[in-house]
Structures are given as structure tokens and as C-alpha cells.
Design a protein around this motif. Sequence first.
Motif: not given
Length: 445
Positions: A47, A51-52, A54-57, A59, A238, A384
Motif C-alpha cells: 500500500q 500510494h507513493t 500515485h502521489s509523488q511529485a 510520478r 491511468d 488499488t
Amino acid sequence: MGKPHNREKLHDDKGNAAMDFDYSTKTEALRARVADFMAAHIYPNEQALFHTAHSQADRWQPLALLGEIKQRAKAEGLWNLFLPQSEHGAGLTNMEYAPLAEIMGRSPFGPEAFNCSAPDTGNMEVLTRYAAAEHKERWLKPLLAGEIRSAFAMTEPRVASSDATNIETEIRRDGDEYVINGHKWWISGAPDPRCHVLIVMGKSDPANPDRHKQQSMILVPFPHPGVTMKRALPVFGDDDAPHGHAELIFDNVRVPAANILLGEGRGFEIAQGRLGPGRIHHCMRSIGVAERALERMIRRLESRTAFGKPVAEQSVWRERIAESRIMIDQARLLTLKAAYMMDTVGNKGARAEIAMIKVVAPNIACKIVDWAIQAFGGGGVADTWLSSSYAHQRTLRLADGPDEVHRDQLARLEQRRYQNTDPARSGGYPNVMIADGLSEPGLPL
């Protein structure tokens, strides 16, 4: 972890016992080590990795946590397990590697953790077999070490690439160089900043009367002048970062003539050799996805009550659970048979078996993941792992040849079996009997 429930033996065409699917002591030990590593490092961090991603500046940057996990796997010797007949791998046969790939395939982060992910596995095999010493030093060595990534550029948007002889990319000799012009897409891994080499397939001799000798494969450094990334392609909306799939333009790309692999006109031959192992690796991982989807589905059903009794006791779900087990075991047995055939008679001799599993494995995985999504209800489409697994398995029905191509090849091989045989020996007449008893064998109705 997906081991066949009983020792399975199949027979060859002569009735001799040939295929023993009981795992060897070596395989059992590696299965336990891979499963333990997944339990200790992949599942607990899955998880966080999702998360990383989909969220890191940025990608497209590699996942730092996955990099740490890879170093652990490398230190434990769980590295390059896919690579047979090489001092760089574990020396496993396809039969021995199959159950390991199945376990790795249970998570999208599993294969890379062991340096066993596509497209690098196929590219490393190509470089191991066909690359010059200088190219092995420049690209194979860091690929084996997990320091860089690679991509395989064959598919094109303007032609039906399911027939590889259709590709239009031009590879033209100009003195001591080749000049490449073309348009490629679905180049998996190219958006990854660690991607440093492309294996490009194009036509070097388009006028050759033998359509299978028109193509060549050539190594292109990446990034490289003249190679433009047009976009990262979406997969069901995606962008599939940080791995991704690129659309690339090759505009007068120049590389040394020494970058040609095996020689001009050998591209189709290399592609067939590369795609055989690549297809079976995908199928092995698909079985892992299906097993995990079934497990998650059952656990979910047993935790929910509807209409006065546990959902797991509803007859429709018991039927789906049973069908899932049947489909998984059928797919696994077909895959193990294909692996055995590849090990004993080669990829060409196993082409029917490879075609069968390439159709069966992604389809059954798609179906079981779909049922798992249904079992989770609204949570299923928000989960996910389930959503990414469905998207990937559905995509696999197109990757490395669509279902229709594999079915067509299998049908032609099956028809060929009976072309020069006597139907009287097998009861193979088209019309044997009708209800009134007037028809005779071999006569038209």
C-alpha cells in the motif's frame, strides 16, 4: 502458494511418462525463500508503494522503497532467477522457474524486487545470446545488476502489429551506421528515467520475398538524438507510472552498424525466441494474480452477511469459488506442460502449448479478478490491487500477441495434425451417423 495439490504426471504422444510436475527439492527451497521474502517485504509495503507511485511529485521517478527492497533481495541471492543457462542467473529451467514467477506475480511490485520483471527479462536474454562483448559490458551488465532498465520497441500505431511482418519502421544502412525512421508505441518501461537502452525492430530489407527475413533488431541508446517521446500512453485512464508505456518517434536516428543484433534479416527469428519465454513468464505471473484474487475473494465473502447468512454460503458464490479453482488448476497444468516442452523440445516445438497458455492464463485471471471485485462490492472498484490487476490482465490479452492470433495459430497447427492421416483409424469421418441411420461414414448428408 499455488502448488499443484497432487503429484501430476502427463504423457507424451507415445504414451510414455514424460512430465513430472512434482517440484524438485531445489525448487521447493526457492519457493519457500521467495514466499517468505514476499511476506516480509512486499505485502506489508504494498500500500505504501501504491500510494507513493500515485502521489509523488514526479510520478516517473523510481520508488525509493522498492529500491531498498531490491537490495535486500539481491543480498539474499534471490536475483535474476529467470535467466537460464547463464553464470549470471540461477540456472533454473522453465519448469523450475514457473512456481517462483507465480509467487512473484501476486504483487505488481514482486517481479522487479527480484530483477525478474518485463521487459528487462526478455531483453537480458536477447543481450546474453546475441549482443557483442562491448554491448554486454555497456548494457547487459548494469541490467543484471538492476542499475538500469530497458525497453523493447516493436509495436506500431499505423499497422496491425499483431502481424509483426507488417511493421514499417525503416532501418537503413549508411556507411558505418544505421539510420532509423519510424513510429512506435506501447514501449513498456521507456518513460522510466532508468531506461537506457531500446531494442528496436524494423525493416532493413523490405523487398525480400521472404517476409520473415525483412526485419532486423538493433540497439539504440536511450535517450538518444532523434528519439522523441511523444507521450506516456494511458491504461484505462491511468498513466501506469512509474513504469509506463511510451509512444516514440524515431527521426533519422543514427547508431553504429555494430549495434545490429545477430545480423540483418534476423529480427523475426530473435523476436520469436524472445517472445516465447516472455509469454510464459506473463502466464506464470497471471496464475499468481488469480490465486491471490481467489484468496481475497473468499476471505471477503466469509466476512460479510447478507439476507440472513454469510455471503460465502450463497450458492452463486460457491459456484464461482469452485469454478475459480478449476480454472486456476487447468491454467497451471497447461503452463507447466508448456514449460516442460520449452525445456525439452524448444520454443518452436512448444508453440502450440505457448499459444494455449497465452490465451488461457490472462483470461482466467481477468475472470477471477472480476468476481473478486464483485465480491468486494463498491470497495472492489476502489481497491488499488484489484483495479490494477484487472487492468494489467486485460492488457495482457493484447500484449505479446492478441488472443485471436494465438487461437488462429493453434487452429492451424491442429488442422495440420490431420492432413495426411487416415480417418478410418480414428473414426474421424465428418459424418458418421444421423438419427434415421441413413448416413454412411465419409458420405455427404
